[in-house]
Scaffold this motif. Structure first.
Motif, mmCIF file in Angstrom:
data_model
loop_
_atom_site.group_PDB
_atom_site.id
_atom_site.type_symbol
_atom_site.label_atom_id
_atom_site.label_comp_id
_atom_site.label_asym_id
_atom_site.label_seq_id
_atom_site.Cartn_x
_atom_site.Cartn_y
_atom_site.Cartn_z
ATOM 1 N N ALA A 206 0.599 -1.456 0.219
ATOM 2 C CA ALA A 206 -0.151 -0.298 0.146
ATOM 3 C C ALA A 206 1.059 0.755 -0.553
ATOM 4 O O ALA A 206 1.984 1.155 0.130
ATOM 5 N N ILE A 207 0.123 2.337 -0.503
ATOM 6 C CA ILE A 207 1.534 3.798 -0.312
ATOM 7 C C ILE A 207 0.251 4.381 0.349
ATOM 8 O O ILE A 207 -0.687 4.466 0.388
ATOM 9 N N THR A 208 0.982 5.807 0.527
ATOM 10 C CA THR A 208 0.236 7.142 1.163
ATOM 11 C C THR A 208 0.463 8.336 0.142
ATOM 12 O O THR A 208 1.572 8.520 0.174
ATOM 13 N N ALA A 209 -0.756 8.879 -0.522
ATOM 14 C CA ALA A 209 -0.610 9.697 -1.018
ATOM 15 C C ALA A 209 -1.116 10.986 -1.039
ATOM 16 O O ALA A 209 -2.552 10.694 -0.630
ATOM 17 N N CYS A 210 -0.372 12.257 -0.783
ATOM 18 C CA CYS A 210 -1.709 13.546 -0.874
ATOM 19 C C CYS A 210 -2.775 13.017 0.347
ATOM 20 O O CYS A 210 -3.645 13.330 0.305
ATOM 21 N N GLY A 211 -2.146 12.149 1.543
ATOM 22 C CA GLY A 211 -3.243 12.194 2.980
ATOM 23 C C GLY A 211 -3.464 11.128 2.199
ATOM 24 O O GLY A 211 -4.608 10.195 3.082
ATOM 25 N N GLU A 212 -3.998 10.265 1.577
ATOM 26 C CA GLU A 212 -5.051 9.325 1.478
ATOM 27 C C GLU A 212 -4.132 7.856 1.227
ATOM 28 O O GLU A 212 -3.187 8.148 0.098
ATOM 29 N N THR A 213 -4.489 6.556 2.025
ATOM 30 C CA THR A 213 -3.916 5.453 1.831
ATOM 31 C C THR A 213 -4.302 4.459 1.012
ATOM 32 O O THR A 213 -5.619 4.717 0.791
ATOM 33 N N VAL A 214 -3.480 4.240 -0.180
ATOM 34 C CA VAL A 214 -4.595 2.577 -1.398
ATOM 35 C C VAL A 214 -4.005 1.795 -1.224
ATOM 36 O O VAL A 214 -2.748 1.593 -1.494
ATOM 37 N N GLU A 215 -4.600 0.646 -1.381
ATOM 38 C CA GLU A 215 -3.901 -0.955 -1.386
ATOM 39 C C GLU A 215 -3.827 -1.101 -2.428
ATOM 40 O O GLU A 215 -3.844 -0.108 -4.003
ATOM 41 N N LYS A 216 -2.978 -2.428 -2.765
ATOM 42 C CA LYS A 216 -2.878 -2.800 -3.690
ATOM 43 C C LYS A 216 -4.245 -3.322 -4.939
ATOM 44 O O LYS A 216 -5.320 -3.372 -3.821
ATOM 45 N N GLY A 217 -3.575 -3.434 -5.761
ATOM 46 C CA GLY A 217 -5.270 -3.825 -6.899
ATOM 47 C C GLY A 217 -5.643 -2.087 -7.446
ATOM 48 O O GLY A 217 -6.378 -2.110 -8.165
ATOM 49 N N HIS A 218 -5.076 -1.302 -7.370
ATOM 50 C CA HIS A 218 -5.645 -0.114 -7.602
ATOM 51 C C HIS A 218 -4.048 0.860 -8.606
ATOM 52 O O HIS A 218 -3.121 0.435 -8.240
ATOM 53 N N ILE A 219 -4.744 1.826 -9.290
ATOM 54 C CA ILE A 219 -3.626 2.351 -9.882
ATOM 55 C C ILE A 219 -4.092 4.292 -9.245
ATOM 56 O O ILE A 219 -5.203 4.427 -9.498
ATOM 57 N N LEU A 220 -2.955 4.445 -9.049
ATOM 58 C CA LEU A 220 -3.888 6.595 -9.598
ATOM 59 C C LEU A 220 -2.411 6.823 -10.723
ATOM 60 O O LEU A 220 -1.863 6.362 -10.705
ATOM 61 N N VAL A 221 -4.046 8.123 -10.651
ATOM 62 C CA VAL A 221 -3.624 8.631 -11.451
ATOM 63 C C VAL A 221 -2.863 9.962 -11.815
ATOM 64 O O VAL A 221 -3.919 10.265 -10.848
ATOM 65 N N SER A 222 -2.255 10.056 -11.863
ATOM 66 C CA SER A 222 -1.618 11.778 -11.712
ATOM 67 C C SER A 222 -0.417 12.980 -12.607
ATOM 68 O O SER A 222 -0.600 11.953 -13.904
#
Length: 289
Positions: A206-222
């Motif tokens: 998992a990662i924390t980005a911009c104050g939000e924690t996101v688990e495996k199985g997702h893509i963050l787009v920036s």
């Protein structure tokens, strides 16, 4: 989420006996840089009676990038290529004006044992002026990909340019794909190291980005220019990918990608009539949907 434009959740689908997770295209985000399609294959147990057998099918207007984390696949195509891909190496096939290929569990793994298959099948759209180029195939061994370490994190540049490194995969537009694995908590800063749009695919952890924690199985787009620092939880595994987007829209139908709807229609007709470039030693045929 000030700097993360979108979080895309993996959507599972079944292709015969093989379960894959579709990450892009997504209805609100069709491409990330030149990347137009990402399927997450597995992880799944194959054998002794179930194997991967993707019959002969066509492509135009794109390059396929196959990257295995576990297991092996035998690639064969209408250029006459026969290439086994193992974990950490890259199969890079540029379809251009047209190529057919198959992907199967190799014979040496059809031995009654079970094994894990896990990897990513990725499509990269070609620049408009190269959509009709002659097809090509390249295999790049894992040992030939740039690798480096920062504290507890290991980096591999799978394709393109990033972090001052250049991958030997012969890409056709400015892009990047970077694998990151860490053992302890690690702060990842991509500002200035990657150019263009960015997708962050969470394979494990998992990662924390911009104050939000996101688990495996997702893509963050920036967008790299705006992205915040990313904190990787211990024992995480990421794929960073993206690059400079194209000016023109890309159309996608089945396995065909093009800036021209007319070229896609012609490819559909050629495949139905079997006038498309076909493999000599494989008479299988996946019908047009």
């Amino acid at each position: 989420m000030s700097n993360i434009g979108m979080i895309i959740e993996e959507r599972s689908r079944d292709i015969g006996d093989f379960l894959v997770g579709r990450l892009i295209p997504f209805r609100k985000k069709r491409m990330i840089g030149p990347f137009i399609f990402i399927d997450h294959m597995g992880p799944t147990q194959l054998g002794p009676n179930t194997y991967m057998d993707v019959d002969q099918h066509p492509h135009i207007g794109l390059s396929t990038l196959t990257y295995m984390l576990e297991g092996e696949i035998m690639h064969e195509d209408s250029l006459g290529t026969q290439q086994l891909i193992k974990p950490g190496s890259v199969n890079w096939m540029t379809a251009g004006k047209g190529v057919s290929h198959s992907e199967r569990t190799p014979e040496h793994l059809r031995n009654g044992q079970t094994f894990t298959a896990h990897g990513y099948q990725i499509w990269v759209a070609l620049p408009k002026h190269l959509e009709d180029m002659a097809p090509e195939f390249y295999h790049i061994a894992a040992a030939d990909l740039p690798k480096w370490r920062e504290s507890s994190a290991e980096f591999t540049l799978v394709a393109g340019r990033g972090y001052g490194q250049s991958s030997p995969v012969p890409v056709h537009s400015p892009l990047f794909m970077v694998e990151v694995k860490n053992t302890e908590a690690f702060e990842l800063n991509v500002n200035g190291d990657l150019k263009g749009e960015i997708g962050i695919c969470i394979v494990e952890g998992a990662i924390t980005a911009c104050g939000e924690t996101v688990e495996k199985g997702h893509i963050l787009v920036s967008k790299v220019e705006d992205t915040c620092d990313i904190l990787l939880r211990p024992h995480s595994h990421l794929l960073l990918f993206g690059g400079e987007p194209f000016e023109e829209e890309r159309h996608i139908f089945w396995n065909f990608v093009s800036s021209s709807k007319e070229k896609i229609e012609k490819a559909k007709t050629d495949w139905q009539r079997k006038t498309f470039p076909m493999m000599e030693n494989d008479k299988t045929y996946v019908p047009l949907p």
